[in-house]
Design a protein around this motif. Sequence first.
Motif: not given
Length: 773
Positions: A600-610
């Motif tokens: 349910y998340t785009s990776g484990t950090s904010h920058d991983a969303e890209l």
Amino acid sequence: MELSQINKIGRIAISLTLIFLVSCNAQKTVSLKKKQLSDMVYPLLDTENSRWFFFSSASRPFGMVNLNPDTEINGDWGGGYKYTTDTVKGFSHVHEWQMSGVSVMPVTISEENKKTIFKNFYSKFSHKTEIITPGYHSLKLDRYQITAELTSTPRVGFHKYTFPAKAQKAVLFNLNTVLGPCDNTNGTLEKNNDFELSGSLVLSTNFRRPKPLTVFFKVKTNEPISSVEKDNATGNYLIHFGKTKEQVLMKVGISYTSIENANNNIETELPHWNFNQTTADSRKVWSDLLGRIKVEGGTETDQRRFYTDLWHALQGRKMVSDANGAYPDNTGDKFRVGHLPLNVDGKPKFNHYNSDAFWGAQWTINNLWGLVYPEIMEEFVYSLMQYYKDGGIIPRGPSGGNDTYVMTGASTTPFIVSAIQKGIVKENLEEIYIALKKNHMPGGIMEKAGYEHNTNIGGGLKYYLEKGYVPYPLPDGNFGSHEDGASQTLEYAYQDWTLAQLAKKLNHEEDYNYFMKRAENYKNVFDAKIGWMRPKNVEGKWRENYDPYQYENGFIESNGAQSTWFVPHDILGLADLMGGKEKAVEKLNAQFEAAKKLKYTSGTSHDAELHPEFSRIPVNFGNQPSMQTSNIFTVLGRPDLTQYWTRNVVKETFSGLSPATGYNGDEDQGLMGSLNVLLKLGLFQMNGGTDKDAVYEIGSPIFNKITITLNPKYYSGKTFVIKADNNNPENVYIKDIKFNQKEVSNFELSHQDITNGGELILQMSDHSNLQKQ
């Protein structure tokens, strides 16, 4: 290593004889008189994903001083205390939204380092010698064999350094350096007498904070200062102590208005030299606030993670006003020192605050603060109104006494309206309404988008008013970040709806109708042919070759699949556009099935969303735009799916205790911590508590019993208790609800019902009960 020394807690308030304090691969126990609730917090959660304001150990709730070791100093993201870096580069006092300052480092001077100490002073340390609990941080500097202990009051940092015997003791003031989001410049330090120093430094501008700000500070020591040495190359200072005791105590009071007020902050908050008492006081302050919610049941890890989430919800967004009410006002052409209104006792009526954007606050601090900490919510409303009185506009992310224009829209509108609808703010409602309305009209904050400071174009408001949507791309040019027209349209429509609710409350019928019509603008960016929100250009043509899973393709920090559900005020209207509730449920459920594969998340950090592997996820609980989605099922008549998916999200995504993970994205000053608390309590407000009754949707709590102590200044009830009978990890479904012995059939309770007090009893089961739909 996870702690296992403390027995599983039945009632959290019981007394024990041990306090546990954790690091990732070590444990250390310290004997204290009495176990306190703040000792349940795991401060190291997610500290591998550091951000400058993310972690502050030796601080009070919302304190001006945010004191902790810095292991990384260059940059906002990845700056501050980062668990995987084994080197201390200073102990700084300000870890705040776009602000930093006053970094100090205890050192020992020898023949080998006395010529290089100004540039070469970092020290290794080990987590094995580290002790952290809310309000306290201790570690050993290996290079100098100094044990550094830190605690604080709201505006004063308190240091205790234990030096090696016979060492030449000194403290380096690194006043001219990059710290996190900005440069510290023009640092000065002056010896006033053998026990006192004073100084200042300037926080330079950055692309988010457009005006400089001076940090003033006063230093007091309990041992005489033999000399102050300045290094012309670095502009930094070294204070030397003579033949003192092994332990040196140092107070550092800060202020954004004057050295005199920094000194007054010390005299007001920390007139004594009892370090242990200050640490104990800090523990109690944290424990009292955390103790507003008592949980029973679940695992020890569940409980510890819950109080860590709650700690995060209360450590972001720091005060900038002094103890006497003076504060920095940077809203005008020239800096001025403002003064907050005072009570009859001469104390400020409220504190003034810095804050990252309220973007996403409708599903987080709106709900949590409004129920459990109404006094905090009230203060923030008054603070936001003080910015309006000074600068003529309510900000959405103020820093350094002025707005930063961070993010988009008028995100403070739902926050303030929620406080009014809950009866927290009762006075000057017409003045507040006028101020809020200004933000929604030409000249207001909606016209400004992401980090711009000089134009009213980036928000695309003129198109929103003329065409009913914000075009993407913006035809006028590029005026900053986050000019993503589809997302802006959705945000504005929701925020317009919340303002309409206040207009109705105040009998502004014409305004109510006007803003309710604007609130339907979300329909203008929904493409019924494909079933997704879709960007339009200025000619009204849908974006060609549109991919709803492409990240930031007309949507802010999200993709179209995630943001399609951003209609908090009219979920049923959105369902109609999709062909009815059943089709909407089917669509959203499929998104959750797909998102489950990535937890349910785009990776484990904010920058991983890209990252291509993560950016195409259809639901992302690591950032604000779609973190409400599991609760949408209740509004659509399928509370069983809310119960199932929310419990699964909590289990898979928000249950661990590790420096490596925790919030899996963008924590933004307590928003994700607040969300976690609400999901685990089983209480949520889809529209941010901005409707007339400020309704809460009832979800599936992870604990067997939850007791919320209500603030008697605001609410008539003493406690609100949730009992989940037969609750366990398999029994996630609610088959029966009673509130104060009366049946509840619609999975809703009003804010007034809850705050009048009482007992909500949930009968839990391992299968869904569709009779309650």
